[in-house]
Each structure stands twice: as structure tokens, then as C-alpha cells.
Design a protein around this motif. Structure first.
Motif, mmCIF file in Angstrom:
data_model
loop_
_atom_site.group_PDB
_atom_site.id
_atom_site.type_symbol
_atom_site.label_atom_id
_atom_site.label_comp_id
_atom_site.label_asym_id
_atom_site.label_seq_id
_atom_site.Cartn_x
_atom_site.Cartn_y
_atom_site.Cartn_z
ATOM 1 N N LYS A 75 0.802 -1.227 0.000
ATOM 2 C CA LYS A 75 0.000 0.000 0.000
ATOM 3 C C LYS A 75 0.836 1.278 0.000
ATOM 4 O O LYS A 75 0.295 2.366 -0.096
ATOM 5 N N TRP A 77 2.448 2.741 2.444
ATOM 6 C CA TRP A 77 2.193 3.594 3.595
ATOM 7 C C TRP A 77 3.504 4.034 4.217
ATOM 8 O O TRP A 77 4.487 3.301 4.213
ATOM 9 N N ARG A 81 1.588 6.252 9.428
ATOM 10 C CA ARG A 81 0.318 5.544 9.222
ATOM 11 C C ARG A 81 0.413 4.116 9.766
ATOM 12 O O ARG A 81 -0.524 3.614 10.386
ATOM 13 N N ARG A 142 -1.009 9.467 3.591
ATOM 14 C CA ARG A 142 -0.484 8.098 3.515
ATOM 15 C C ARG A 142 0.520 7.783 4.615
ATOM 16 O O ARG A 142 1.084 6.699 4.649
#
Length: 158
Positions: A75, A77, A81, A142
Motif C-alpha cells: 500500500k 504507507w 500511518r 499516507r
């Protein structure tokens, strides 16, 4: 209408939860929620959790490491996060620190650069300040650290 939920014995629930944990690493919070959904009483939940830990089906450190690796690699990130999500799952500070060590510093900065460049191509705004804000907001959402985000934003948008 009377809906009847299926009752489980401790052995049946343990087998079901073992397969639940074997499919994918789980944190204690997810397993406890699943057991409560199955209608298990607190004493049975504690017994099953202890058994899962003893049989190595449940391991918070292993969960934290795989969670951090997966969210970063798949993802994209940032660390903020990842930390926030792990804290939400009641993972200890010690395990969070260990999990963040799974992310290589070089790969971290390379991913930030790739993500920022990719997003910048999608921003159609012509005003420089608005472009910077849109890029920074995206990266901050993010979970990337603010000092890295602002450094990258000013490097890319001049």
C-alpha cells in the motif's frame, strides 16, 4: 423470528480460530473480537487465547512485522500511518519499534520518491502553491513524515 446462533465448545472454537490464525497473521484484538462474535464467554476467550499463544498461532511481534512489511510494500504507507494502525490494534510500543525495523531506509526513501513523482504526474493544478499543497496532503495522508514530505515537495515543485 427467533434467530439461533451456533454454540461452540471450547475445542470447536479453538480449532476454528486456529485455522483463522493459520490463514493470516492476526493480532489479539482481531482474535478476541472473532471469539466474541462466536458467542464465547470471557473465561473461554482467555483459555483459547492462552492456547493459541502456546501453540504459536498467535504472536504479536510476528503480526506487527508482517503488517508493517505488507502495508509498506503493497500500500506504500509511511511509518506514521503504520504506527497509527498498529496502535489502533493495541500492539505494544516495543513490537511497533521492532516492526518498523523491517523497513529498509533506502527502500523507504526510494518509495517516497516514486510515490511523489507518480502523484505529481496526476496533479493538473497550475498554481505552484496549490500543487505543493495537493502533493503534501496526499503524502501526509499516507503516513509519511512531514519533514520528508516537505523536503520532497519543494525538491519536485520549484
Amino acid at each position: 423470528m427467533n434467530q439461533k446462533t451456533k454454540g461452540y465448545t471450547v475445542q470447536e472454537a479453538t480449532k476454528k480460530i486456529e485455522s483463522y490464525c493459520a490463514y493470516q497473521d492476526r493480532c489479539h484484538k482481531e482474535v478476541v473480537a472473532k471469539l466474541k462474535d462466536m458467542g464465547m464467554i470471557p473465561l473461554a476467550v482467555d483459555t483459547i487465547i492462552a492456547q493459541l499463544i502456546a501453540d504459536r498461532f498467535l504472536n504479536e511481534e510476528r503480526f506487527a512485522k508482517s503488517f508493517a512489511r505488507g502495508k509498506f510494500n503493497i500500500k506504500k504507507w509511511g511509518k506514521n500511518r503504520i504506527v497509527r494502525e498498529l496502535k489502533f490494534r493495541n500492539i505494544s510500543k516495543y513490537n511497533i519499534t521492532i516492526a518498523l525495523k523491517e523497513i529498509e531506509p533506502e527502500a523507504y526513501l526510494t518509495t517516497l520518491d516514486d510515490l511523489a513523482n507518480k502523484r505529481l504526474q496526476q496533479i493538473t493544478e497550475t498554481n505552484i502553491q496549490k500543487r505543493r499543497k495537493k502533493l503534501a496532503d496526499y503524502l501526509l495522508y499516507r503516513g509519511w513524515e512531514s519533514h520528508l514530505v516537505y523536503e520532497k515537495t519543494f525538491e519536485l515543485i520549484k
